[in-house]
Design a protein around this motif. Structure first.
Motif, PDB file in Angstrom:
ATOM      1  N   LEU A  87       0.797  -1.278  -0.130  1.00  0.00           N
ATOM      2  CA  LEU A  87       0.063   0.078   0.063  1.00  0.00           C
ATOM      3  C   LEU A  87       0.833   1.151  -0.015  1.00  0.00           C
ATOM      4  N   ARG A  88       1.806   1.339   0.924  1.00  0.00           N
ATOM      5  CA  ARG A  88       2.648   2.478   0.925  1.00  0.00           C
ATOM      6  C   ARG A  88       3.350   2.807  -0.374  1.00  0.00           C
ATOM      7  N   THR A  89       3.682   1.617  -0.762  1.00  0.00           N
ATOM      8  CA  THR A  89       4.697   1.850  -2.170  1.00  0.00           C
ATOM      9  C   THR A  89       3.901   2.466  -3.582  1.00  0.00           C
ATOM     10  N   CYS A  90       2.519   1.802  -3.394  1.00  0.00           N
ATOM     11  CA  CYS A  90       1.671   2.430  -4.425  1.00  0.00           C
ATOM     12  C   CYS A  90       1.435   3.926  -4.116  1.00  0.00           C
ATOM     13  N   LEU A  91       0.981   4.214  -2.847  1.00  0.00           N
ATOM     14  CA  LEU A  91       0.854   5.571  -2.449  1.00  0.00           C
ATOM     15  C   LEU A  91       2.002   6.389  -2.882  1.00  0.00           C
TER      16      LEU A  91
END
Length: 643
Positions: free
Chosen positions: A129-133
């Motif tokens: 999730l953090r990587t996509c954000l």
């Protein structure tokens, strides 16, 4: 790699690639073939799990090719979607390469497939999730272009990219999709938005784009608006306090002189921030670019923030009451936390000034009829001023905001001004009653700072608003002012005329003498004869005289200096009109032609900041008055601002 090169296969484009790719019409050209090396994604992942990394490394290499075609991207993404449950934390490097695929500038088919992959990935593997954000937020500013002149690298943002609006739209589409599939997105997004905020010395364009995109996030994740406004205002305050008013005036004046001497044409406004002809100041031929580099950055950001406020409050020309009230609450939270405690900011506080100019006619706001945002703001400041539990420095700042707002807000009706005076003046009398019989009934800023700040706010308001109070019915207006018993305030043992700024004291004395309200000159002369007490320097050494501004006065709504965003403030602002019949020769100064700021501000040069050598500020001013450290949304005009 020699073995894998033999394992060559060709695959036709799938149905999702059947639309326009690389500018080629599907019906007029044969299907494209994409060249790939190695095994399928599913088999490659299976081999990697067994320890065979050759196809895995080859896959990462092919995904990193700079000339990768649209059809190839689509095929890869489809295969990744088919085995998304296998993409565990062990494949972090591979996912990083996939997320870096150049999808923003590609065809709509690539964008659709990429967004589908994102939704599948965050749904099946929330660890990413953090990587996509971070991927989406990294595109909130224009891409950098490499420019090398000799041995000097002058690379900067690519301001000429015509695809920026489309790219920004796609980034927000990606964030909305992620937020739809992962409800906890907001909790992880805010730290990423803060970490990626461009350094304040970046170009105005980068800062403008990033702040614009931050505010767009609030449209589809409204729970983040308060934190996003806090982040933006904190960065803007850092710019504001690093560009003192006197420094901006000097730089702009020197630039104007140089431009006039060189005969260079003036720069037109870069774009029209306000398309409403009723409130727009015609500046089609005026300068809009600030010569001061920090002021130029701040001007850009203020223009974006003020435009956001307007577009959040109005939709298709109609005032949205609930949205306006919600925005007011969020902005006031940021004001209390950051703006109010920041001393000597010159422009950021005008965001509240602008929002308060919106009149909420016949609105039950906060359970009070016929009450607008301006009245709510003044009531909030009044509660801070009279609150005994508040630190003295906050109470003094609140008094400064009250006086400056009453004096400068052209949109305030005289009834509101009188209502505020009806609160402030009786409070002063009550304070005098509580001190006259005590042991502290003498002139001391440390003991009575809020009292002196309130006195100065009252004097300042009367200077600016006495004409409005007296016009129409002079006798009734004079009776109203006489009812304040200003003479008792001026002549009390606390001696406020000794503390207030000389410019305010002298002008107040002239106006009240003209209308025979108070005779202040005897006290002024006595104060001039008795030198203000001296104090020892905080750095040691001999005694030094007090500063000419012992109260450390701060007038937050002094004339607005920024040109571009100033177009939205000027129609709301009450300029200073010096009375011609008060006989205050000491206040008359030379007016430089073409300088609106000098013509307006009779306090110009009268409010110096306290030097570090002076140890007279109440309650350790310097320790308190610090600069701060650092799905689906309604279609509003703010989304359509050009870049």
């Amino acid at each position: 790699y020699e073995r894998t090169l033999v394992l060559r296969r060709f695959s036709l484009d799938t149905g999702l690639a059947a639309m326009e790719v690389d500018g080629r019409e599907f019906l007029s050209t044969p299907p494209m073939k994409t060249v790939r090396f190695g095994d399928s994604v599913a088999n490659t992942l299976a081999k990697f799990k067994k320890g065979d990394t050759r196809d895995y490394e080859l896959l990462k290499h092919q995904l990193s090719e700079p000339d990768i075609k649209d059809g190839q991207i689509i095929n890869w993404l489809q295969e990744f979607r088919g085995c998304v449950t296998q993409l565990s934390k062990d494949h972090e490097q591979l996912i990083y390469v996939v997320l870096r695929l150049p999808w923003l500038g590609r065809s709509q088919a690539v964008v659709d497939e990429y967004l589908s992959f994102l939704s599948s990935l965050v749904s099946a593997q929330t660890v990413y999730l953090r990587t996509c954000l971070r991927m989406a937020v990294s595109h909130f500013t224009p891409g950098r272009i490499q420019i090398q002149e000799g041995d000097v690298n002058i690379s900067d943002s690519d301001d000429d990219d015509e695809n920026l609006p489309r790219n920004f739209d796609r980034c927000h589409q990606a964030l909305q999709i992620i937020a739809r599939y992962v409800p906890s997105t907001s909790r992880f997004l805010m730290p990423i938005l803060s970490e990626n905020f461009p350094f304040v010395q970046k170009s105005s364009r980068s800062l403008e784009c990033y702040v614009h995109n931050l505010l767009r996030v609030t449209l589809y994740i409204p729970s983040l608006r308060r934190e996003i406004l806090e982040l933006i205002v904190s960065k803007m305050l850092a710019l504001d306090v690093s560009a003192p008013r006197a420094e901006i005036e000097e730089v702009e004046e020197n630039a104007a002189i140089h431009q006039e001497a060189s005969g260079a044409p003036q720069d037109d406004c870069l774009f029209n921030m306000d398309e409403d002809e009723d409130t727009e100041v015609n500046t089609s031929t005026a300068e809009c670019v600030m010569a001061h580099p920090v002021a130029e950055r701040l001007d850009m950001l203020m223009a974006v923030l003020l435009t956001y406020i307007k577009d959040m409050c109005y939709v298709n020309g109609s005032l949205e009451l609930e949205r306006t009230k919600a925005l007011y609450r969020d902005l006031m939270y940021v004001f209390d936390k950051l703006v109010l405690p920041t001393h000597a900011s010159s422009h950021v506080q005008y965001s509240v000034f602008y929002l308060c100019s919106i009149r909420l006619v016949s609105l039950q706001l906060f359970n009070q009829s016929e009450r607008g945002l301006a009245e709510a703001f003044l009531d909030h400041l009044w509660k801070l001023l009279q609150g005994p539990s508040q630190p003295p420095v906050v109470r003094q700042a609140a008094a400064g905001y009250i006086g400056s707002f009453l004096a400068r807000a052209k949109f305030l009706p005289v009834a509101t001004v009188k209502a505020c005076l009806d609160l402030l003046v009786p409070w002063l009398h009550l304070y005098i009653n509580s001190q006259d019989s005590g042991t502290r009934a003498f002139c001391d800023i440390t003991l009575h700072g809020p009292f002196y700040a309130t006195c100065q706010a009252v004097f300042y308001t009367i200077i600016f608003r006495h004409k409005a109070i007296l016009e129409g019915n002079l006798r009734k207006g004079l009776a109203y002012l006489q009812g304040f018993n200003l003479e008792r305030i001026v002549m009390c043992q606390l001696n406020p005329l000794k503390v207030c700024l000389p410019a305010i004291t002298n002008m107040f004395a002239a106006i009240t003498r003209k209308y025979q309200l108070v005779f202040c000159y005897t006290i002024i002369e006595r104060n001039n004869r008795s030198m203000l007490r001296v104090v020892r320097s905080s750095l040691g050494g001999d005694l030094v005289s007090m500063n000419t501004n012992p109260l450390d006065s701060f007038f937050p709504f002094d004339p607005y200096l920024l040109k571009r965003s100033g177009r939205m403030i000027v129609p709301l602002y009450q300029v200073w009109e010096e009375p011609s019949d008060c006989g205050v020769d000491t206040l008359k100064k030379e007016i430089k032609k073409g300088s609106v700021e000098d013509e307006d501000d009779f306090l110009h040069g009268e409010t110096p900041h306290m030097d570090t050598e002076m140890g007279v500020t109440p309650g350790s001013f310097e320790s308190h008055l610090r600069s701060p450290s650092s799905v689906g949304s309604p279609p509003i005009a703010f989304l359509q601002r050009p870049f």
